[in-house]
Motif scaffolding. Sequence first.
Motif, mmCIF file in Angstrom:
data_model
loop_
_atom_site.group_PDB
_atom_site.id
_atom_site.type_symbol
_atom_site.label_atom_id
_atom_site.label_comp_id
_atom_site.label_asym_id
_atom_site.label_seq_id
_atom_site.Cartn_x
_atom_site.Cartn_y
_atom_site.Cartn_z
ATOM 1 N N THR A 95 27.898 31.086 8.918
ATOM 2 C CA THR A 95 28.287 30.794 10.299
ATOM 3 C C THR A 95 27.602 29.525 10.778
ATOM 4 O O THR A 95 28.244 28.647 11.379
ATOM 5 N N LEU A 96 26.308 29.404 10.504
ATOM 6 C CA LEU A 96 25.570 28.194 10.880
ATOM 7 C C LEU A 96 26.164 26.971 10.198
ATOM 8 O O LEU A 96 26.386 25.932 10.835
ATOM 9 N N LEU A 97 26.449 27.070 8.907
ATOM 10 C CA LEU A 97 26.999 25.936 8.169
ATOM 11 C C LEU A 97 28.381 25.541 8.697
ATOM 12 O O LEU A 97 28.695 24.345 8.781
ATOM 13 N N THR A 98 29.176 26.517 9.090
ATOM 14 C CA THR A 98 30.483 26.216 9.676
ATOM 15 C C THR A 98 30.327 25.491 11.004
ATOM 16 O O THR A 98 31.039 24.519 11.278
ATOM 17 N N GLU A 99 29.387 25.945 11.814
ATOM 18 C CA GLU A 99 29.137 25.280 13.095
ATOM 19 C C GLU A 99 28.673 23.843 12.871
ATOM 20 O O GLU A 99 29.112 22.923 13.579
ATOM 21 N N LEU A 100 27.795 23.634 11.892
ATOM 22 C CA LEU A 100 27.321 22.282 11.587
ATOM 23 C C LEU A 100 28.464 21.413 11.079
ATOM 24 O O LEU A 100 28.581 20.239 11.468
ATOM 25 N N ASN A 101 29.303 21.973 10.241
ATOM 26 C CA ASN A 101 30.452 21.225 9.738
ATOM 27 C C ASN A 101 31.377 20.820 10.883
ATOM 28 O O ASN A 101 31.882 19.687 10.909
ATOM 29 N N ASP A 102 31.588 21.718 11.828
ATOM 30 C CA ASP A 102 32.428 21.402 12.981
ATOM 31 C C ASP A 102 31.835 20.242 13.791
ATOM 32 O O ASP A 102 32.577 19.372 14.275
ATOM 33 N N ILE A 103 30.525 20.230 13.939
ATOM 34 C CA ILE A 103 29.861 19.148 14.672
ATOM 35 C C ILE A 103 30.004 17.832 13.920
ATOM 36 O O ILE A 103 30.351 16.800 14.502
ATOM 37 N N ILE A 104 29.756 17.875 12.620
ATOM 38 C CA ILE A 104 29.791 16.657 11.812
ATOM 39 C C ILE A 104 31.194 16.064 11.758
ATOM 40 O O ILE A 104 31.367 14.848 11.810
ATOM 41 N N THR A 105 32.188 16.919 11.669
ATOM 42 C CA THR A 105 33.562 16.425 11.526
ATOM 43 C C THR A 105 34.291 16.272 12.861
ATOM 44 O O THR A 105 35.481 15.963 12.881
ATOM 45 N N LYS A 106 33.587 16.444 13.976
ATOM 46 C CA LYS A 106 34.208 16.335 15.295
ATOM 47 C C LYS A 106 34.921 14.995 15.520
ATOM 48 O O LYS A 106 36.039 14.991 16.050
ATOM 49 N N ASP A 110 38.759 15.009 16.548
ATOM 50 C CA ASP A 110 39.164 14.402 17.821
ATOM 51 C C ASP A 110 40.263 13.358 17.602
ATOM 52 O O ASP A 110 41.199 13.271 18.396
ATOM 53 N N SER A 111 40.139 12.584 16.548
ATOM 54 C CA SER A 111 41.158 11.577 16.249
ATOM 55 C C SER A 111 42.508 12.235 15.976
ATOM 56 O O SER A 111 43.542 11.794 16.482
ATOM 57 N N TYR A 112 42.502 13.285 15.170
ATOM 58 C CA TYR A 112 43.755 13.993 14.899
ATOM 59 C C TYR A 112 44.310 14.648 16.165
ATOM 60 O O TYR A 112 45.516 14.719 16.353
ATOM 61 N N ALA A 113 43.424 15.119 17.028
ATOM 62 C CA ALA A 113 43.873 15.730 18.289
ATOM 63 C C ALA A 113 44.608 14.715 19.141
ATOM 64 O O ALA A 113 45.581 15.066 19.826
ATOM 65 N N LYS A 114 44.192 13.453 19.095
ATOM 66 C CA LYS A 114 44.860 12.409 19.884
ATOM 67 C C LYS A 114 46.300 12.211 19.402
ATOM 68 O O LYS A 114 47.165 11.852 20.195
#
Length: 117
Positions: A95-106, A110-114
Motif C-alpha cells: 500500500t505504501l509503495l503504491t501511494e509512493l508510485n502515485d506521487i512519483i507518477t503524478k 496529470d498530463s494524460y488527464a489534460k
Amino acid sequence: MTVNIYDNANEMSNVLKETQQYTAWQAAFDNIQNDETAKNLFGQFQEIQIAVQQMMQSQQQPKPEQEKEWDAIAAEVQKNELITVLLTAEQALNTLLTELNDIITKPVADSYAKLRN
C-alpha cells in the motif's frame, strides 16, 4: 541545476528502510527465514502463486488434483501465524509503495488527464 533522479531514488530506497511498514515486513520476513517449517511452507505457497500466474497467462485451467493440493497448502498457510503476519505486513508495505508510485507518477497522470478534458 542538474538533478540526478537515480540519486533521489537511492535516497528514497534508504528512507523506505526506515518506515514502519518496511521494518514490520523485514521483521516478519526474518521470522519466516528462521523457522524451517514456515520457510518451507511459504516456499511452496510462492511456487503455487507462480504456477497460477503462468496458467492464467497461458489461459490454462488447473487440474482438479492441482486445485486440491493448492487448497491444502493455502489452508496450512492461513494457519501459520508467521506467514499470516508476513502477508499482512506485505500488504501494508505494498500500500505504501503504491501511494509512493502515485506521487512519483503524478506529473504523467496529470498530463494524460489534460487530454481527457
